[in-house]
Design an enzyme around this catalytic site. Structure first.
Site, PDB file in Angstrom:
ATOM      1  N   THR A 109      -1.644   3.838   4.730  1.00  0.00           N
ATOM      2  CA  THR A 109      -0.856   4.393   4.580  1.00  0.00           C
ATOM      3  C   THR A 109       0.313   4.032   5.845  1.00  0.00           C
ATOM      4  O   THR A 109       0.020   4.241   6.341  1.00  0.00           O
ATOM      5  CB  THR A 109      -1.324   6.001   5.266  1.00  0.00           C
ATOM      6  OG1 THR A 109      -2.246   5.607   3.874  1.00  0.00           O
ATOM      7  CG2 THR A 109      -0.144   7.103   4.461  1.00  0.00           C
TER       8      THR A 109
ATOM      9  N   THR B 278      -4.098   6.429   9.180  1.00  0.00           N
ATOM     10  CA  THR B 278      -4.180   6.226   7.797  1.00  0.00           C
ATOM     11  C   THR B 278      -5.811   5.414   7.786  1.00  0.00           C
ATOM     12  O   THR B 278      -6.591   5.286   8.796  1.00  0.00           O
ATOM     13  CB  THR B 278      -3.058   4.633   8.492  1.00  0.00           C
ATOM     14  OG1 THR B 278      -3.416   3.995   6.905  1.00  0.00           O
ATOM     15  CG2 THR B 278      -3.895   3.893   9.746  1.00  0.00           C
ATOM     16  N   GLY B 279      -6.015   4.618   6.803  1.00  0.00           N
ATOM     17  CA  GLY B 279      -7.297   4.193   6.918  1.00  0.00           C
ATOM     18  C   GLY B 279      -8.453   4.961   5.757  1.00  0.00           C
ATOM     19  O   GLY B 279      -7.035   5.513   4.798  1.00  0.00           O
TER      20      GLY B 279
ATOM     21  N   SER C 262       0.812  -1.337  -0.169  1.00  0.00           N
ATOM     22  CA  SER C 262       0.307  -0.043   0.015  1.00  0.00           C
ATOM     23  C   SER C 262       1.107   1.291  -0.448  1.00  0.00           C
ATOM     24  O   SER C 262      -0.104   2.328   0.247  1.00  0.00           O
ATOM     25  CB  SER C 262      -1.375   0.227   1.319  1.00  0.00           C
ATOM     26  OG  SER C 262      -1.455  -1.196   1.369  1.00  0.00           O
TER      27      SER C 262
ATOM     28  N   ARG D  65      -7.795  10.421  -8.731  1.00  0.00           N
ATOM     29  CA  ARG D  65      -8.509  10.132  -7.210  1.00  0.00           C
ATOM     30  C   ARG D  65      -6.568  10.423  -5.778  1.00  0.00           C
ATOM     31  O   ARG D  65      -6.056   9.966  -6.606  1.00  0.00           O
ATOM     32  CB  ARG D  65      -8.997   9.067  -6.298  1.00  0.00           C
ATOM     33  CG  ARG D  65      -9.537   9.389  -5.729  1.00  0.00           C
ATOM     34  CD  ARG D  65      -8.674   8.176  -4.715  1.00  0.00           C
ATOM     35  NE  ARG D  65      -9.254   8.003  -3.163  1.00  0.00           N
ATOM     36  CZ  ARG D  65      -8.648   7.882  -2.134  1.00  0.00           C
ATOM     37  NH1 ARG D  65      -6.830   7.460  -2.487  1.00  0.00           N
ATOM     38  NH2 ARG D  65      -8.482   7.673  -0.413  1.00  0.00           N
TER      39      ARG D  65
ATOM     40  N   THR E  69       2.102   6.771  -0.129  1.00  0.00           N
ATOM     41  CA  THR E  69       1.003   6.235   0.309  1.00  0.00           C
ATOM     42  C   THR E  69       0.530   5.516  -0.914  1.00  0.00           C
ATOM     43  O   THR E  69       0.652   6.614  -2.284  1.00  0.00           O
ATOM     44  CB  THR E  69      -0.572   6.178   0.679  1.00  0.00           C
ATOM     45  OG1 THR E  69      -1.615   4.663   0.680  1.00  0.00           O
ATOM     46  CG2 THR E  69      -0.605   7.310  -0.268  1.00  0.00           C
TER      47      THR E  69
END
Ligand code: GLY
Length: 342
Positions: A205, A256-257, A71, A233, A223
């Site tokens: 991330t 992160t998420g 990632s 995006r 990330t």
């Protein structure tokens, strides 16, 4: 009488005085068990007596090169066209200078390019092909970010009618069942629940905070975003206050998420503001996530927080628990800490 005097003179003053806190700085903390990134950051800030900004770059670069969890860096999270694109930012808590790149294409060292934005421009965020052009001008190498495995993952997804994806209220091309998509406003489609592929595995991330022994704070992120994201995006990671935030006046936070949701709430900025108001790191981390859950109960993500005294903590939601990596002098090596989610 003597007992009262003793209590007044000796016992009460002891309890009234704030206990001196043993400062444990420098400090390196980052999201997930990306321990090699923590080690690199520690090597720079402690062993080599380098700067906090150099330590942030070293930690994130390590993850970019190692493709942490697929990632971060090249060869992961292909977008809907099969391309891997990168987001990164760095913030200096001393000056509030920031450098960031979003939707960076064909350049591997996203955090390095973010640092170049900070060091060599008066601007803050550069995106897309323009970020690539800027990177090349700054001496970074242009190369494909695709790997055999990222292309295989993308082809498999194309064969599954490009499902799941991030579109809504649209009709796919009837022949390919993928794009180009056309808008659809009928109630039937509006209510259809398009399955989104957000999970721990496509949302890792690296967010890193480094505080030097003088209490100077820096933070950063890197990330490759969301797997099968819409081309172009940009997530939360290069957005200051969302992906990370740093201020010498209080501390720093990094997230992160699910970035599309997190950037609507600026959890990193909120956490640092709460630190500045005297809140503990654990409480600030928790409270930075709580408003998100009120609007998005299925939100998946985490925030790490550290203050200028060297306290650190984290909070998370949508997972059983969350792991972060940390190193201070008192530890013989990098330690992975697990926190239960709220
Ligand atoms: N937090 C990473 C992303 O959503 O892009």
């Amino acid at each position: 009488m003597y007992l009262c005097l003793f209590i007044l003179c000796y016992v009460l003053p002891y309890y009234a005085q704030p206990q001196a806190k043993v400062l444990s700085l420098p400090l390196v903390i980052n999201t997930w068990p990306f321990t090699n990134a923590t080690k690199k950051g520690w090597e720079v800030i402690y062993t080599n007596k380098g700067s906090n900004l150099d330590a942030v770059v070293a930690g994130c670069t390590e993850c970019e090169q190692q493709q942490c969890d697929g990632s971060v860096g090249f060869g992961g999270s292909p977008d809907e066209t099969g391309e891997t694109t990168l987001d990164a930012m760095i913030m200096d808590g001393d000056t509030h200078d920031v450098g960031a790149v979003g939707d960076l294409r064909r350049v591997k060292n996203a955090i390095g390019v973010a640092r170049a934005v900070m060091d060599h421009t008066e601007n803050t965020l550069i995106v897309g092909e323009s970020a690539t052009r800027f990177a090349i001008e700054m001496g970074f190498k242009e190369e494909s970010l695709a790997t055999n495995s990222s292309l295989a993952e993308w082809k498999k997804w194309k064969m599954s009618n490009c499902q799941p994806n991030y579109w809504k209220n649209v009709v796919p091309d009837p022949k390919t069942h993928c794009g180009p998509y056309t808008p659809e406003h009928s109630q039937l489609l509006r209510d259809r629940d398009f399955k989104k592929p957000v999970s721990r595995l496509n949302h890792d991330t690296i967010g890193i905070i480094v505080i030097d022994d003088k209490g100077r704070v820096a933070a950063g992120t890197s990330t490759n975003g969301l797997t099968f994201k819409i081309h172009g995006r940009v997530g939360d990671s290069p957005i200051m206050g969302a992906g990370s935030y740093a201020s010498n006046e209080a501390g720093a936070a990094a997230a992160t998420g699910d970035g599309d949701i997190m950037m609507r709430f600026l959890p990193s900025f909120n956490a640092v503001t709460m630190l500045a108001n005297g809140m503990s790191v654990d409480e600030a981390a928790k409270r930075s996530i709580q408003p998100i859950i009120r609007y998005y109960p299925k939100f998946v993500g985490a925030v790490i927080v550290a203050n200028v005294s060297g306290d650190y903590g984290a909070a998370c939601h949508g997972l059983k628990s969350f792991h972060f990596s940390v190193r201070v002098k008192e530890m013989s090596d990098v330690t992975v800490v697990e926190v239960p989610c709220i």
